[in-house]
Motif scaffolding. Sequence first.
Motif, PDB file in Angstrom:
ATOM      1  N   THR A 192       0.700  -1.280  -0.018  1.00  0.00           N
ATOM      2  CA  THR A 192       0.143  -0.170   0.178  1.00  0.00           C
ATOM      3  C   THR A 192       1.137   1.670   0.356  1.00  0.00           C
ATOM      4  O   THR A 192       0.631   1.932  -0.739  1.00  0.00           O
TER       5      THR A 192
ATOM      6  N   THR B 130      -6.037   1.314  -1.457  1.00  0.00           N
ATOM      7  CA  THR B 130      -7.944   1.008  -1.201  1.00  0.00           C
ATOM      8  C   THR B 130      -8.612   1.347  -1.661  1.00  0.00           C
ATOM      9  O   THR B 130      -9.435   1.007  -1.924  1.00  0.00           O
TER      10      THR B 130
ATOM     11  N   MET C 222      -6.168  -5.314   3.869  1.00  0.00           N
ATOM     12  CA  MET C 222      -5.997  -3.954   4.100  1.00  0.00           C
ATOM     13  C   MET C 222      -6.404  -3.564   5.024  1.00  0.00           C
ATOM     14  O   MET C 222      -7.192  -3.589   5.919  1.00  0.00           O
TER      15      MET C 222
ATOM     16  N   VAL D  39     -11.809  -1.274   4.589  1.00  0.00           N
ATOM     17  CA  VAL D  39     -11.090  -2.241   5.213  1.00  0.00           C
ATOM     18  C   VAL D  39     -10.887  -2.779   5.887  1.00  0.00           C
ATOM     19  O   VAL D  39     -10.582  -2.423   6.783  1.00  0.00           O
TER      20      VAL D  39
END
Length: 306
Positions: free
Chosen positions: A31, A42, A66, A148
């Motif tokens: 990420t 995301t 995530m 997430v």
Amino acid sequence: MSQQFSPTGFKVLPTVVKHLLIINCLFFLATFTFERFHIDLTEYLGLHFFKASHFHPYQLITYMFMHANFGHLFFNMFALWMFGNTLENLWGSKRFLLFYMVCGIGAGLCQELVQYIQYATSLANYATVNMGGNIVTMDTYLNMMNTVGASGAIYGLLLAFGMMFPNSMIYFYFLIPIKAKWFVIGYAVIELITGLTGVDNVAHFAHLGGMLFGLILILYWKKNPAGPNKNFRKLKDVFQSLKKRSRTKYTHYEEVYDKVPRSDEDYNYQKAQKEKDIDAILDKVAKNGYSSLTDEEKEFLFKNSK
């Protein structure tokens, strides 16, 4: 009599828990790596509201890997290690992975349902949304609904641990001992209250959804010990197919049980031992599936199922 829960170290982590820890950490690192190239993972892998233009069905799986920040990741992974280690050793890797994924996907579905209720009751009739003086289109606003985290699956594990080991002691904040069953109930109540009051931006109903789907799956397993994909009713067809196989060697079971007993005592012993072996094989089927049996075990089970 209460039990004290003490998780073991990383070196003895079962396979699925270990790989889940690694995968979640890799997603977290990716990420921040992709952010340098102005790519927001995301936005692609988080779970969007299903009426938003950025929603994709695969997000019901990817959102579990995530996390919003390091604290979010750390506490989820700590709980995965703490509870998942014991549960995978109890259930086996396949059943544990199934449970984890069902809880995570179920949590996502519950979050989608809650968001839909919010949309249908207060948003559906509007084309734009006023966000503190900033007017945005409805589609833009819906795309902001992005969930997430592995928390839904983790809450499912928490529920499972509480059901499997209700009297085990968990040390709340590492100081306060509390039985697992009360710990689980307390967390569920807190999640329900905070979800209804809406005091923060946390997906509380996703957490409750993970617990709900976990509860349903555990109750199903208790009612059907063989579990999904291990339907004993299919064994009859499997046994029939074994008739067509030719035997090439004299098996251990034949050596033990095909001998003519010399006395009533031998007969009774042989009968009791045969029942014990049959039970052991059926237990193996229930835990690991029919495919885990050796050819010798399959032949023995078929022969004694007539």
